[in-house]
Design a protein around this motif. Structure first.
Motif: not given
Length: 188
Positions: A81-85
């Motif tokens: 899934g999306p995310g930039a952490a």
């Protein structure tokens, strides 16, 4: 991380394979890093042949491509899934495991290629992370073309045509790389 693959992919560097094992990397992440590392190798070889005047750190590009998403060992949900952490977490993980900041930075810069302070190595890692799945990002490609044209003195359109040709060739095998990655589970 190093077994035979279909399509044939370079193994991850031993240092990276050891780090991923130590971190308990999800199998799909290791497969993704291997695919991006292989594409980065193809790009580096092409740049070295096509633009020998471009100064780049080959080993940094390959290490960066092989570790750019290492933060997804912590943020596993970002594998599907999306995310930039994972970007900041990846850089911190690499630094905590003795990787110097000059190499750890790729975990943070692979998605920040538009910043003014990124080098050609950062751009190539970012490009490999896109083209492995045949995703074309014109703004990123324009930055690479500008760096190549600046180093070679050739016209921008000439560099664009040459880069487009190699990206098309690499992108043509994207379905095989995607199938390879998908054949590994997200969770061990």
């Amino acid at each position: 991380m190093s077994g035979t693959a279909d399509p044939p992919l370079l193994p991850l560097p031993d240092r990276v394979a050891g780090l991923l094992s130590e971190l308990g990397s999800p199998p799909r992440l290791a497969a993704h890093l291997r695919a991006v590392h292989d594409v980065a190798h193809q790009l580096v070889v092409w740049v070295e042949r096509h633009c020998p005047g471009v100064l780049l750190d080959r080993e940094a590009v390959l290490f960066g491509a092989a570790t750019h998403d290492v933060g997804k060992t912590v943020h596993v949900s970002e594998l599907s899934g999306p995310g930039a952490a994972h970007e900041e977490a990846g850089e911190a993980l690499l630094l905590a495991h003795g990787v110097g900041p000059e190499l750890a930075r790729f975990a943070a810069t692979h998605a920040a290629w538009a910043r003014s302070d990124v080098g050609v190595e950062d751009l190539l890692v970012s490009l490999a992370d896109k083209i492995w799945k045949n995703k074309r990002v014109p703004e990123l490609e324009d930055l690479v073309v500008a760096r190549l044209a600046g180093a070679t003195g050739r016209e921008v359109w000439e560099e664009f045509m040459a880069l487009d040709e190699v990206l098309t060739r690499i992108g043509d095998r994207a379905d095989e790389r995607l199938a390879f990655q998908a054949s590994f589970p997200i969770h061990a």
